[in-house]
Write a protein that holds these residues in place. Structure first.
Motif, PDB file in Angstrom:
ATOM      1  N   PRO A 122       1.134  -1.228   0.283  1.00 13.01           N
ATOM      2  CA  PRO A 122      -0.136  -0.001  -0.352  1.00 13.01           C
ATOM      3  C   PRO A 122       0.820   1.415   0.375  1.00 13.01           C
ATOM      4  CG  PRO A 122      -0.401  -1.444   2.122  1.00 13.01           C
ATOM      5  CD  PRO A 122       0.291  -1.663   1.338  1.00 13.01           C
ATOM      6  N   GLY A 123       2.216   1.430   0.556  1.00 12.60           N
ATOM      7  CA  GLY A 123       3.184   1.896   0.760  1.00 12.60           C
ATOM      8  C   GLY A 123       3.329   2.893  -0.752  1.00 12.60           C
ATOM      9  N   LEU A 124       3.382   1.820  -1.503  1.00 13.16           N
ATOM     10  CA  LEU A 124       3.939   1.554  -2.938  1.00 13.16           C
ATOM     11  C   LEU A 124       2.598   2.762  -3.583  1.00 13.16           C
ATOM     12  CD1 LEU A 124       5.709  -1.535  -3.827  1.00 13.16           C
ATOM     13  CD2 LEU A 124       6.141   0.709  -4.195  1.00 13.16           C
ATOM     14  N   MET A 125       1.499   1.647  -3.457  1.00  7.66           N
ATOM     15  CA  MET A 125      -0.182   2.228  -4.195  1.00  7.66           C
ATOM     16  C   MET A 125       0.595   4.417  -4.026  1.00  7.66           C
ATOM     17  SD  MET A 125      -3.259  -0.113  -2.801  1.00  7.66           S
ATOM     18  CE  MET A 125      -2.726  -2.090  -2.844  1.00  7.66           C
ATOM     19  N   GLY A 126       0.329   4.230  -2.995  1.00 13.77           N
ATOM     20  CA  GLY A 126       0.352   5.890  -2.516  1.00 13.77           C
ATOM     21  C   GLY A 126       1.647   6.709  -3.241  1.00 13.77           C
ATOM     22  N   ILE A 127       3.117   5.808  -3.093  1.00 14.07           N
ATOM     23  CA  ILE A 127       3.544   7.102  -4.005  1.00 14.07           C
ATOM     24  C   ILE A 127       3.681   6.905  -6.179  1.00 14.07           C
ATOM     25  CG2 ILE A 127       6.098   5.936  -4.325  1.00 14.07           C
ATOM     26  CD1 ILE A 127       6.798   4.837  -1.817  1.00 14.07           C
ATOM     27  N   GLU A 128       3.324   5.639  -6.148  1.00 15.35           N
ATOM     28  CA  GLU A 128       2.820   5.868  -7.766  1.00 15.35           C
ATOM     29  C   GLU A 128       1.608   6.615  -7.769  1.00 15.35           C
ATOM     30  OE1 GLU A 128       2.055   2.285  -8.600  1.00 15.35           O
ATOM     31  OE2 GLU A 128       3.854   0.601  -8.005  1.00 15.35           O
ATOM     32  N   ALA A 129       0.481   6.413  -6.975  1.00 14.35           N
ATOM     33  CA  ALA A 129      -0.316   7.749  -7.007  1.00 14.35           C
ATOM     34  C   ALA A 129       0.411   9.323  -6.935  1.00 14.35           C
ATOM     35  CB  ALA A 129      -1.112   7.790  -5.966  1.00 14.35           C
ATOM     36  N   SER A 130       1.470   9.747  -5.917  1.00 12.12           N
ATOM     37  CA  SER A 130       2.045  10.889  -5.812  1.00 12.12           C
ATOM     38  C   SER A 130       2.459  11.271  -6.871  1.00 12.12           C
ATOM     39  CB  SER A 130       1.845  11.420  -4.717  1.00 12.12           C
ATOM     40  OG  SER A 130       3.410   9.929  -4.216  1.00 12.12           O
ATOM     41  N   LEU A 131       2.809  10.251  -7.806  1.00 16.37           N
ATOM     42  CA  LEU A 131       4.572  10.886  -8.292  1.00 16.37           C
ATOM     43  C   LEU A 131       3.675  10.952  -9.438  1.00 16.37           C
ATOM     44  CD1 LEU A 131       7.605   7.948  -7.985  1.00 16.37           C
ATOM     45  CD2 LEU A 131       7.394  10.436  -7.910  1.00 16.37           C
ATOM     46  N   ALA A 132       2.538  10.820 -10.551  1.00 16.93           N
ATOM     47  CA  ALA A 132       1.902  10.741 -11.013  1.00 16.93           C
ATOM     48  C   ALA A 132       0.837  11.780 -11.288  1.00 16.93           C
ATOM     49  CB  ALA A 132       0.601   9.559 -11.263  1.00 16.93           C
ATOM     50  N   VAL A 133       0.710  12.484  -9.936  1.00 15.91           N
ATOM     51  CA  VAL A 133      -0.155  13.775  -9.916  1.00 15.91           C
ATOM     52  C   VAL A 133       0.482  15.074  -9.446  1.00 15.91           C
ATOM     53  CG1 VAL A 133      -1.846  15.132  -8.588  1.00 15.91           C
ATOM     54  CG2 VAL A 133      -2.138  12.647  -8.848  1.00 15.91           C
ATOM     55  N   TYR A 134       2.289  14.560  -8.888  1.00 18.85           N
ATOM     56  CA  TYR A 134       2.765  15.168  -8.460  1.00 18.85           C
ATOM     57  C   TYR A 134       4.706  15.123  -9.001  1.00 18.85           C
ATOM     58  CZ  TYR A 134       0.664  18.975  -5.952  1.00 18.85           C
ATOM     59  OH  TYR A 134      -0.153  19.896  -5.615  1.00 18.85           O
ATOM     60  N   PRO A 135       4.921  14.825 -10.875  1.00 16.76           N
ATOM     61  CA  PRO A 135       5.869  14.399 -10.922  1.00 16.76           C
ATOM     62  C   PRO A 135       7.208  15.436 -10.852  1.00 16.76           C
ATOM     63  CG  PRO A 135       4.220  15.188 -12.903  1.00 16.76           C
ATOM     64  CD  PRO A 135       3.568  15.194 -11.465  1.00 16.76           C
ATOM     65  N   GLU A 136       6.633  16.403 -10.931  1.00  9.88           N
ATOM     66  CA  GLU A 136       7.866  17.821 -10.746  1.00  9.88           C
ATOM     67  C   GLU A 136       8.503  17.569  -9.576  1.00  9.88           C
ATOM     68  OE1 GLU A 136       4.125  19.642  -9.532  1.00  9.88           O
ATOM     69  OE2 GLU A 136       4.648  17.754 -11.355  1.00  9.88           O
ATOM     70  N   LEU A 137       7.386  17.603  -7.538  1.00  9.50           N
ATOM     71  CA  LEU A 137       7.899  17.735  -6.756  1.00  9.50           C
ATOM     72  C   LEU A 137       8.908  16.134  -6.437  1.00  9.50           C
ATOM     73  CD1 LEU A 137       4.786  18.794  -5.182  1.00  9.50           C
ATOM     74  CD2 LEU A 137       6.754  19.922  -6.010  1.00  9.50           C
ATOM     75  N   PRO A 138       9.835  17.465  -5.658  1.00  8.04           N
ATOM     76  CA  PRO A 138      10.726  15.815  -5.144  1.00  8.04           C
ATOM     77  C   PRO A 138       9.989  15.310  -3.712  1.00  8.04           C
ATOM     78  CG  PRO A 138      11.875  18.898  -4.785  1.00  8.04           C
ATOM     79  CD  PRO A 138      10.250  18.565  -5.444  1.00  8.04           C
ATOM     80  N   GLN A 139      10.289  14.031  -4.143  1.00  7.51           N
ATOM     81  CA  GLN A 139       9.215  13.052  -3.204  1.00  7.51           C
ATOM     82  C   GLN A 139      10.629  12.497  -2.520  1.00  7.51           C
ATOM     83  OE1 GLN A 139       5.465  11.582  -3.803  1.00  7.51           O
ATOM     84  NE2 GLN A 139       5.061  12.784  -5.942  1.00  7.51           N
ATOM     85  N   VAL A 140      10.360  12.116  -1.181  1.00  6.29           N
ATOM     86  CA  VAL A 140      10.915  11.512  -0.267  1.00  6.29           C
ATOM     87  C   VAL A 140      10.462  10.240   0.223  1.00  6.29           C
ATOM     88  CG1 VAL A 140      12.753  11.656   1.580  1.00  6.29           C
ATOM     89  CG2 VAL A 140      12.569  13.824   0.223  1.00  6.29           C
ATOM     90  N   GLY A 141      10.659   9.149   0.732  1.00  8.17           N
ATOM     91  CA  GLY A 141      10.756   7.797   1.382  1.00  8.17           C
ATOM     92  C   GLY A 141      11.626   8.163   2.882  1.00  8.17           C
ATOM     93  N   VAL A 142      10.914   8.155   3.910  1.00 11.11           N
ATOM     94  CA  VAL A 142      11.003   8.025   5.410  1.00 11.11           C
ATOM     95  C   VAL A 142      10.921   6.327   6.022  1.00 11.11           C
ATOM     96  CG1 VAL A 142      11.197   9.043   7.253  1.00 11.11           C
ATOM     97  CG2 VAL A 142      11.599  10.456   5.140  1.00 11.11           C
ATOM     98  N   PHE A 143      12.336   5.749   5.869  1.00  6.54           N
ATOM     99  CA  PHE A 143      11.963   4.146   6.546  1.00  6.54           C
ATOM    100  C   PHE A 143      11.841   4.136   7.680  1.00  6.54           C
ATOM    101  CE2 PHE A 143      13.510   4.774   2.514  1.00  6.54           C
ATOM    102  CZ  PHE A 143      12.508   3.935   1.153  1.00  6.54           C
ATOM    103  N   ASP A 144      11.029   2.862   8.059  1.00  3.94           N
ATOM    104  CA  ASP A 144      11.014   2.738   9.505  1.00  3.94           C
ATOM    105  C   ASP A 144      12.027   2.277   9.659  1.00  3.94           C
ATOM    106  OD1 ASP A 144       8.620   3.837   9.469  1.00  3.94           O
ATOM    107  OD2 ASP A 144       7.583   2.305  10.614  1.00  3.94           O
ATOM    108  N   THR A 145      12.811   1.288   9.083  1.00  2.00           N
ATOM    109  CA  THR A 145      13.780   0.596   9.009  1.00  2.00           C
ATOM    110  C   THR A 145      15.647   1.079   9.787  1.00  2.00           C
ATOM    111  OG1 THR A 145      13.712  -0.259   6.905  1.00  2.00           O
ATOM    112  CG2 THR A 145      12.912  -1.235   8.192  1.00  2.00           C
ATOM    113  N   ALA A 146      15.232   2.313   8.647  1.00  2.00           N
ATOM    114  CA  ALA A 146      16.828   2.976   8.600  1.00  2.00           C
ATOM    115  C   ALA A 146      16.793   3.601   9.836  1.00  2.00           C
ATOM    116  CB  ALA A 146      16.207   4.571   8.083  1.00  2.00           C
ATOM    117  N   PHE A 147      16.391   3.782  10.733  1.00  2.93           N
ATOM    118  CA  PHE A 147      16.837   3.963  12.419  1.00  2.93           C
ATOM    119  C   PHE A 147      17.954   3.163  13.198  1.00  2.93           C
ATOM    120  CE2 PHE A 147      16.228   4.882  16.837  1.00  2.93           C
ATOM    121  CZ  PHE A 147      17.115   5.869  17.296  1.00  2.93           C
TER     122      PHE A 147
END
Length: 398
Positions: A122-147
């Motif tokens: 579902p996270g990917l669904m949100g990413i793909e949907a927002s990239l389609a609507v706002y392809p020109e904006l910087p989009q960043v993934g913040v990961f639960d596992t990174a910390f």
């Protein structure tokens, strides 16, 4: 007020939680939740400048829901949207910090979906949907596992054959990292301690629960592992069980792997023990009315939480305090008290009045003077995601 606004998106299988965060304002300009996505009753509810609003989504999918939400975001931000930050649960070992959502990073998220099947897709669904609507904006993934990528190898490795780690990356990853990072830093600030010289036990308690040992602003160990199933008792997740349970269920009852997974992730935890609910508020009320299984679920939850916190103390060179956060951690004074009752060897002692007062977003110290510090620190994952998104955008611009 700064004109730098970040839209934060946390996409679930049938929901999208969102917030519009201005870097200079404590209150969010906009926050809301789209629910029942893909169903006829799909709706989005949001709060805008303190006013509650609602809109029917008419069965829209994730892309359709975002297509209706984003014009509202544009209006509230006056067209000044600096970027979009996405909560991503699992980034495997390949992602150790917030990352621009390039095709390569998106591929990592896709590959890690097998380790977080309830979250990454579902996270990917949100990413793909927002990239389609706002392809020109910087989009960043913040990961639960990174910390948690700062855990030492002896903390994140399982005692299984080497090739499973080296070839298939089977190890402990940890989750809720965004919350643990925010809360441990906020806790240090509240206690008047430097982040880089402070050591905390952090309990993030909600429908999903985890504990983390944080040393000088870095994760040293955590309760969740390869997936968000390991560790504490949760709303519908079992937490730790004997690994042979799955083999026993298969051999004795013929259960499939899918049936076992469904049972452990969706039918266990507080719900499984109580037979009543996965909601701690419901269980506390039922327990007070004499519901024995609800009372047992609470006791198991608190004892297992105390065991986890005590075990994680092994990762700390010192203990500056214990921090409670998340929906249960911030609101259930009973759970905080019962948990610390099991940790007598640590000499924790609560101020009953302060413990009772820390609910509904109230933060502060709840321990008695002369005893180890215990605090309630409301989490703010949206703020942390927005901060990390802006930091990355600034770094790229240099």
């Amino acid at each position: 007020m700064s004109d730098r606004n970040i839209l934060v998106i946390n996409s679930g299988s049938s929901s999208i939680k969102f917030a519009l965060v201005n870097e200079d304002q404590d209150e969010f300009l906009l926050e809301g939740l789209a629910e029942c996505i893909g169903f006829p009753e799909a709706v989005v509810n949001w709060k805008e400048n303190g006013v509650k609003k609602s809109m029917n989504l008419n069965g829209a999918d994730h892309a359709g829901a975002l297509a209706k939400i984003l014009p509202v975001v544009q209006e509230v931000s006056h067209g000044k949207l600096t970027g979009i930050g996405h909560r991503v649960v699992h980034g495997s070992a390949h992602v150790t910090k917030a990352s621009l959502l390039t095709p390569e990073v998106i591929k990592v998220i896709e590959e890690a979906a097998a380790l977080a099947p309830l979250h990454n897709p579902p996270g990917l669904m949100g990413i793909e949907a927002s990239l389609a609507v706002y392809p020109e904006l910087p989009q960043v993934g913040v990961f639960d596992t990174a910390f948690h990528q700062t855990m030492p190898e002896y903390a994140y490795r399982y005692a299984i054959p080497e090739y499973l780690y080296t070839e298939h990356h089977i190890r402990r990853y940890g989750f809720h990292g965004t919350s643990h990072l925010y809360v441990s830093r906020k806790g240090a600030e509240m206690a008047g301690l430097p982040v880089d010289d402070s050591c905390w036990l952090v309990a993030h308690l909600g429908n999903g629960c985890s504990t983390t040992a944080v040393v000088n602003g870095e994760s040293r160990d955590t309760s969740m592992g390869l997936t968000p199933l390991e560790g504490l008792v949760m709303g519908t997740r079992s937490g730790d069980v004997d690994p042979s349970l799955q083999i026993h269920l298969h051999r004795t009852f013929g259960w499939t792997a899918q049936e076992v997974e469904t049972m452990l992730t969706k039918q266990s935890g507080l719900l499984g023990v109580s037979g009543l609910s996965n909601d701690m508020r419901t269980l506390i009320e039922a327990s007070e009315q004499g519901h024995e299984r609800a009372a047992l679920a609470i006791e198991i939850f608190c004892y297992r939480l105390a065991k986890s916190l005590a075990a994680l103390s092994c990762a700390l060179p010192k203990l500056d305090g214990l921090l409670f956060t998340g929906g249960i951690g911030e609101n259930a004074s009973l759970i905080r008290r019962k948990t610390l009752d099991h940790m007598r060897i640590f000499n924790f002692k609560l101020d009953d009045a302060a413990n009772q007062a820390c609910t509904r977003g109230a933060a502060g110290k709840i321990s008695l003077d002369g005893h180890p510090l215990v605090m309630v620190v409301p989490t703010n994952e949206e703020r942390q995601i927005a901060n990390e998104t802006l930091e990355l955008i600034d770094a790229i611009a240099k």
